[in-house]
Design an enzyme around this catalytic site. Structure first.
Site, PDB file in Angstrom:
ATOM      1  N   ASP A  75       0.890  -1.294  -0.151  1.00  0.00           N
ATOM      2  CA  ASP A  75       0.107  -0.162   0.055  1.00  0.00           C
ATOM      3  C   ASP A  75       0.826   1.103  -0.095  1.00  0.00           C
ATOM      4  O   ASP A  75       1.933   1.105   0.061  1.00  0.00           O
ATOM      5  CB  ASP A  75      -0.924   0.129   1.402  1.00  0.00           C
ATOM      6  CG  ASP A  75       0.021  -0.211   2.672  1.00  0.00           C
ATOM      7  OD1 ASP A  75       0.953   0.314   2.670  1.00  0.00           O
ATOM      8  OD2 ASP A  75      -0.832  -0.791   3.227  1.00  0.00           O
ATOM      9  N   ASP A  77       1.467   5.027   1.947  1.00  0.00           N
ATOM     10  CA  ASP A  77       1.441   5.992   2.894  1.00  0.00           C
ATOM     11  C   ASP A  77       1.653   7.350   2.491  1.00  0.00           C
ATOM     12  O   ASP A  77       2.700   7.489   1.734  1.00  0.00           O
ATOM     13  CB  ASP A  77       1.810   5.559   4.175  1.00  0.00           C
ATOM     14  CG  ASP A  77       1.298   3.965   4.431  1.00  0.00           C
ATOM     15  OD1 ASP A  77       0.355   3.577   4.675  1.00  0.00           O
ATOM     16  OD2 ASP A  77       2.426   3.161   4.455  1.00  0.00           O
ATOM     17  N   ASP A 157       9.629   4.141  12.926  1.00  0.00           N
ATOM     18  CA  ASP A 157       9.998   2.840  13.494  1.00  0.00           C
ATOM     19  C   ASP A 157      11.521   2.680  12.997  1.00  0.00           C
ATOM     20  O   ASP A 157      12.556   3.135  13.700  1.00  0.00           O
ATOM     21  CB  ASP A 157       9.076   1.791  13.464  1.00  0.00           C
ATOM     22  CG  ASP A 157       8.571   1.273  12.083  1.00  0.00           C
ATOM     23  OD1 ASP A 157       8.818   2.015  11.057  1.00  0.00           O
ATOM     24  OD2 ASP A 157       7.660   0.520  12.216  1.00  0.00           O
TER      25      ASP A 157
HETATM   26  P1  ATP Z   1       3.460  -2.442   4.818  1.00  0.00           P
HETATM   27  O1  ATP Z   1       2.406  -1.890   4.662  1.00  0.00           O
HETATM   28  O2  ATP Z   1       4.299  -2.996   3.658  1.00  0.00           O
HETATM   29  O3  ATP Z   1       3.326  -3.612   5.786  1.00  0.00           O
HETATM   30  P2  ATP Z   1       4.713  -0.130   6.103  1.00  0.00           P
HETATM   31  O4  ATP Z   1       6.075   0.161   6.515  1.00  0.00           O
HETATM   32  O5  ATP Z   1       4.134   0.649   5.080  1.00  0.00           O
HETATM   33  O6  ATP Z   1       4.729  -1.660   5.680  1.00  0.00           O
HETATM   34  P3  ATP Z   1       2.429   0.470   7.766  1.00  0.00           P
HETATM   35  O7  ATP Z   1       2.102  -0.164   8.800  1.00  0.00           O
HETATM   36  O8  ATP Z   1       1.813   0.648   6.517  1.00  0.00           O
HETATM   37  O9  ATP Z   1       4.092  -0.195   7.274  1.00  0.00           O
HETATM   38  O10 ATP Z   1       2.987   1.810   8.296  1.00  0.00           O
HETATM   39  C1  ATP Z   1       3.480   3.019   7.352  1.00  0.00           C
HETATM   40  C2  ATP Z   1       4.615   3.411   8.063  1.00  0.00           C
HETATM   41  O11 ATP Z   1       4.328   4.202   9.423  1.00  0.00           O
HETATM   42  C3  ATP Z   1       5.744   2.593   8.551  1.00  0.00           C
HETATM   43  O12 ATP Z   1       6.534   2.678   7.200  1.00  0.00           O
HETATM   44  C4  ATP Z   1       6.557   3.518   9.567  1.00  0.00           C
HETATM   45  O13 ATP Z   1       7.191   4.678   8.978  1.00  0.00           O
HETATM   46  C5  ATP Z   1       5.393   4.181  10.334  1.00  0.00           C
HETATM   47  N1  ATP Z   1       4.757   3.435  11.381  1.00  0.00           N
HETATM   48  C6  ATP Z   1       3.963   2.409  11.357  1.00  0.00           C
HETATM   49  N2  ATP Z   1       3.686   1.821  12.459  1.00  0.00           N
HETATM   50  C7  ATP Z   1       4.523   2.259  13.374  1.00  0.00           C
HETATM   51  C8  ATP Z   1       4.936   2.216  14.754  1.00  0.00           C
HETATM   52  N3  ATP Z   1       4.206   1.313  15.482  1.00  0.00           N
HETATM   53  N4  ATP Z   1       5.810   2.993  15.378  1.00  0.00           N
HETATM   54  C9  ATP Z   1       6.427   3.941  14.544  1.00  0.00           C
HETATM   55  N5  ATP Z   1       6.170   4.182  13.249  1.00  0.00           N
HETATM   56  C10 ATP Z   1       5.162   3.373  12.733  1.00  0.00           C
HETATM   57 MG    MG Z   2       2.239   0.529   4.151  1.00  0.00          MG
END
Ligand code: ATP
Ligand code: MG
Length: 449
Positions: A75, A77, A157
């Site tokens: 996805d 963001d 994170d």
């Molecule tokens: P994917 O969507 O492929 O699982 P993602 O890295 O995009 O991986 P998401 O859960 O969509 O993960 O979160 C988007 C972004 O928000 C992350 O890349 C990170 O920068 C931030 N993020 C999400 N959860 C946390 C958290 N618990 N603590 C700190 N930052 C977070």
């Molecule tokens: Mg994501």
């Protein structure tokens, strides 16, 4: 793509003195490989509209990370300086969600682009701010303190998740060495990992998830505190844990995630009864059973077939259920009574350790109870069972059991395999044969007084 960027980065680091962590490396469009063709048209639409309304807008997180790794992002963001209510005014298809984090979801049919306003890790006056709330253990309960792009970087994170693609000039911004970590396949927490895990224990599960999915190693500073602070995952509310379980176990990397969860001693915290079975005399059988369930789920994900969390959790807890049932049998309970009693006991015990939602519990129980019903094959029962909405899951579960199970389970699985492909006549015949083979239990005639 990454090699090119890093060649450039080498020069940039010398020029800007990147040792000072707060000096960003800004990579111009022609030096990095993120092209707008790699970004979904919905995400682009959101980015352009925010930009045209005078706001800052960046693509961030998994979308940027995965494009740089030449993977297909799950996805996209978006991060912006627009407040949630300002975002809402720009998009008709926008819904504001979340209390802990206020986010804007822009809906395009089944696709959602998540838009987050820049946040800061701590407000100017943390003690009195109603926007950042910590629990006594240091866990963030609410985090709606808005900040700048730079603030936003340091509340994310991992370094590889904090790369920003700027829609205003198509540059890539790296404050924390994320590009270098991408190149060396290293997962590194931004800031002090111990503190960041205390703030949000889900980050430990996220570390496992990204390491498994991307096949990255976890840097020593980021991995060491997991052994010490793993117990904090028990404090995560069941709804968030459920989200994380779905991402851990239903994204195609369940088996690798399981191995890492065990390595970092998190599996035993999440599923203590299962961990006990994995360390019992039957460890090999239990481990094979669980791994079979996980690899099967991973295969189904890659084949775009439906997968379900209750199925996997029913598999995790199947041996604890068997062990408990045996204990009750030894105490003199009948097979069926012991089975039902053990179902309730194991689910209750699991709930005591780590909360799982009521719906999930119901789903697990249904699969288990159908295992008992699969054994009762007289008359119309098999036909009725085939019409049960969870029959397929229960049948698949039986096939799984047969691989490591005893002869009776294997025979039962073979019988059902044949039954479901047979036509009406063949089905009726199978029931007849079974009737002849089965010992007949006659009811004792009532004694006349
Ligand atoms: P994917 O969507 O492929 O699982 P993602 O890295 O995009 O991986 P998401 O859960 O969509 O993960 O979160 C988007 C972004 O928000 C992350 O890349 C990170 O920068 C931030 N993020 C999400 N959860 C946390 C958290 N618990 N603590 C700190 N930052 C977070
Ligand atoms: Mg994501």
């Amino acid at each position: 793509m990454l090699t090119n960027i890093l060649r450039w980065l080498g020069r940039a680091c010398q020029n800007t003195g990147r040792e000072k962590r707060h000096v960003p490396v800004i990579i111009p469009r022609k030096e990095h490989g993120i092209s707008r063709t790699n970004i979904s048209k919905h995400a682009l639409k959101v980015l352009y509209r925010l930009r045209d309304a005078g706001f800052q807008a960046y693509l961030v997180g998994g979308g940027v990370r995965d494009v740089l790794l030449e993977r297909h992002p799950k996805d996209f963001d978006v991060a912006t300086d627009a407040r949630p209510d300002q975002v809402q005014k720009l998009f008709q298809n926008c819904r504001l969600i979340g209390r802990r984090f206020r986010l804007a979801h822009i809906h395009f049919g089944a696709h959602i682009v998540e838009v987050a306003t820049f946040r800061a890790n701590s407000p100017k006056n943390e003690e009195t701010s109603p926007h950042l709330v910590h629990s006594e253990a240091g866990m963030i309960l609410r985090d709606n303190v808005y900040g700048t792009l730079e603030d936003d970087v340091f509340r994310r994170d991992f370094t590889i998740n904090a790369l920003y693609y700027n829609i205003a000039d198509f540059t890539l911004i790296d404050y924390v060495g994320g590009l270098e970590d991408l190149k060396t396949s290293c997962l590194r927490m931004i800031g002090d990992a111990r503190h960041r895990y205390r703030e949000d224990p889900v980050r430990m599960l996220r570390a496992i998830r990204f390491a498994a999915k991307l096949d990255f190693h976890i840097s020593p500073d980021t991995e060491t505190p997991i052994f010490e602070l793993g117990f904090l995952v028990k404090l995560v509310p069941s709804a968030r844990l459920l989200d994380e379980y779905i991402k851990l176990f239903l994204s195609g990397f369940a088996e690798a995630s399981f191995q890492l969860l065990r390595h970092y001693k998190l599996f035993g915290i999440l599923f203590p009864e299962t961990e006990a079975c994995l360390n019992s005399t039957k460890s090999h059988q239990v481990e094979t059973f669980i791994k079979d369930a996980l690899t099967d789920t991973d295969r189904r994900v890659f084949e775009h077939k439906p997968v379900a969390l209750p199925f996997l959790l029913a598999a995790f807890l199947w041996y604890p259920l068997q062990f408990q049932k045996e204990r009750l049998r030894k105490e003199g309970m009948t097979e069926l009574a012991a089975f039902y009693e053990a179902c309730d006991f194991i689910l209750r015990e699991q709930q005591k350790n780590v909360a799982i939602s009521r719906r999930l519990v119901q789903g697990i129980k249904e699969i288990w109870i159908l295992q008992a019903r699969l054994m009762r094959r007289s008359g119309k029962r098999p036909l009725q069972l085939c019409a049960h909405p969870r029959f397929r899951a229960a049948y698949d579960f039986l096939l799984l059991r047969a691989v490591t199970g005893d002869r009776a389970e294997q025979e039962l699985a073979e019988w059902w395999k044949e039954y479901i492909v047979g036509d009406d006549e063949a089905k009726a015949q199978m029931i007849q044969i079974l009737k002849k083979e089965m010992p007949r239990y006659r009811r004792k005639p009532k004694k006349r007084l």
